[in-house]
Design an enzyme around this catalytic site. Sequence first.
Site, PDB file in Angstrom:
ATOM      1  N   HIS A   1       0.802  -1.226   0.000  1.00  0.00           N
ATOM      2  CA  HIS A   1       0.000   0.000   0.000  1.00  0.00           C
ATOM      3  C   HIS A   1       0.834   1.275   0.000  1.00  0.00           C
ATOM      4  O   HIS A   1       0.269   2.373  -0.034  1.00  0.00           O
ATOM      5  CB  HIS A   1      -0.942   0.000   1.200  1.00  0.00           C
ATOM      6  CG  HIS A   1      -2.023  -1.025   1.110  1.00  0.00           C
ATOM      7  ND1 HIS A   1      -3.251  -0.758   0.566  1.00  0.00           N
ATOM      8  CD2 HIS A   1      -2.055  -2.336   1.459  1.00  0.00           C
ATOM      9  CE1 HIS A   1      -4.010  -1.844   0.603  1.00  0.00           C
ATOM     10  NE2 HIS A   1      -3.299  -2.816   1.135  1.00  0.00           N
TER      11      HIS A   1
ATOM     12  N   ASP B   1       3.771   9.495  -2.027  1.00  0.00           N
ATOM     13  CA  ASP B   1       2.620   8.795  -1.449  1.00  0.00           C
ATOM     14  C   ASP B   1       2.259   7.609  -2.327  1.00  0.00           C
ATOM     15  O   ASP B   1       2.271   7.719  -3.559  1.00  0.00           O
ATOM     16  CB  ASP B   1       1.420   9.740  -1.342  1.00  0.00           C
ATOM     17  CG  ASP B   1       0.638   9.525  -0.053  1.00  0.00           C
ATOM     18  OD1 ASP B   1       0.760   8.435   0.527  1.00  0.00           O
ATOM     19  OD2 ASP B   1      -0.086  10.445   0.357  1.00  0.00           O
TER      20      ASP B   1
END
Length: 733
Positions: A166, A375
């Site tokens: 993730h 990110d």
Amino acid sequence: MRYLIVSNRLPFSIQRAGAEFRLTPSVGGLATGIRAFLAGRPEAGRLWIGWPGLELDGENQLRFDALLRREHDAAPVFLTEAQMRDFYHGFCNSTLWALFHYFPSYAVYDAEFYEEYRRVNQIYAEAILAELGEDDLLWIHDYQLMLVPGMIRQRRPAARIGFFLHIPFPEFELFRLLPRQWRSDLISGVLGADLIGFHTHDYARYFLRSALRILGVESEAGRLLYGDRAVKVDAFPMGIDFERFFHSDRSSDSLREEQRLSEARADRRWILSIDRLDYSKGIAHRLRAFERFLQERSDWIGRVSLIVVVVPSRVEVDQYQLLKSEIDELVGAINGRFSRPDWTPITYLFKTYDFDMLTALYRQADVALITPLRDGMNLIAKEYVAARADGAGVLALSEMAGAAQELGEALLVNPNDIVGMAQTIADALEMPLDEQRARMRRMQSRIRRYDVFRWADEFMSALEAWQGEQRQLEIRPLRGAARHSLLQAWRGARRRLLLTDYDGTLAPFHSMPELAHPSEEIRSLLLQIAQQCQLVIISGRDRETLQRWLGDLPLTLIAEHGAATRLQGEEWRELQMAGADWKSVVRPVFDLAADRTPGAFVEEKEFSLVWHFRNADLEAARAREQELLDTLTALTANLEVQILRGNRIVEARMLGANKGAAALRMMAREDYDWILAIGDDATDEDMFQSLPPECWTVRVGLHATRARFNLDSQSDVPPFFSELAAAAQGAWI
């Protein structure tokens, strides 16, 4: 079938309230998406394995284990605070998080942290193994558990395992900063999965590059062979619960919060910045950009405010305390410089908000300034877009966020470009409403289609579908019953034909091909076998080399994939083919590729040209290989030339010379009742494909193949040939 979901944390936490405990559900994207996926498949069982968020004593462990299993389909993994300190706060966040988010100077390389990471991963693996059934589908999540897939695979080779990361996977130059053993363990651990998912294709590509550079595992179209398994690597961009955010204005609590916010903002414009407290989020950078904007655009002073929401996170870590101090000081300095009696440029809120307040903020913000330095995805950007049911609003998004690949209509910025971000703030505030709505509607349409439910469903469906594809690429080791049957058939046959490649089969590869001469062991074995069957060496080597190395043995030699043949006891004969004038056209292209690839070289044979890159940097050579193949394919379109890719070679040869045709010519010479073909690379696939299905065909090396069986490596060939020789003499049992 049952779904086993494994993550560092369960989708809820056990929290202590005085002498009592309470369960608090998670509202994160992962928990939401997987819950919805499981709800859509009520016929399947499910179990979620993870840490419950609190250290518990033995009695409470038993109590909550029973409760969570009975009422929540969950199996807790209990860890101590000391374990979480070195595992989670240590290696996970002080090493992996820092490095994977491109902050190498923050990374801590502590051997004790890594050992605790390995031990805790083993604890999770044991918890999984205690639950894992034969038909279960296992989905392991995130950087905290990168060793677990490999640990499970070692104990349960047939397990069906998916893994999803993730956070970003870094480029190789950063990943290699990890100590050699750690980085090797992490890559091989993840490769224990059947399907490996990332948010973007870039992250998937970086992972494949690290697998190549660290383990030497090559890939093609996101597929690779590791050990005796086929593994798939792909991108699955995670979404959000779009409809929940889009219809958040139907909540009376959210509307009430929005009304309160609307009264507070009066007629001023609002820019919203919202993130966890983390150095990867670029919060200080956007504060400086806002300061620059006010400095350059004084006409906006008093007319716009920046609402900075920072969600507390890891506040006990020194790095995060320093970050909070920096944010506090920046906010104070900017407010001190630009504030007026009736206006404060920045409203700073260090707290967590619930869904109703959060969506009210989204709907009131004219601009969302989401500019992380790095990110994995950034779901806040998608939430803001989804919450704007009115179609208004502008998203200013960092190009360093995974979400930027899906939200191209946002105003994309480089968070390190303070001047550029200041200009983007101005552009966002001045964007016409029609343009806002056009951009927003396109983004909404995209993230509505690919929401969090589809993300989870697509990953699990891909994992299930990959099982069928794996069977087509399945490695079939020549062991046990299969090997016994082959040797029995060999022993009982009267007319045997054995076709074998040379390089990579009879002899290991050598950095200098002219030095890969046959060992005395191989020559002795070939002599024994040649006395028991029609033995044919069918090679890409030129006839002069084969004659010099093997010409004194009683066997047939086929050179350059069939271009020339010397039957046992006879002279060499050439295959009737076109001339070699094509070489003058192709040779300059080969030479240029060799010149531009240190370590590569060109070998010229009678009927072919070969570009070797075994001694070159593999990653650079693979890029050059594809370039060479593309050039040669176009160049030789009207020539009688075939271009093929072999074992770290590219070869151009005259049409008509291939091992399949040569094998069929040998078969036609006699009515054989036992035929074996063995080879190690793509050129041998022609031979495997051309032979009847009842023939014994063996690919050396763990590769997807048309052959019926595989031997693990070239070193397994001499023992196999020894068994053949012994079986024919009656010594084999």
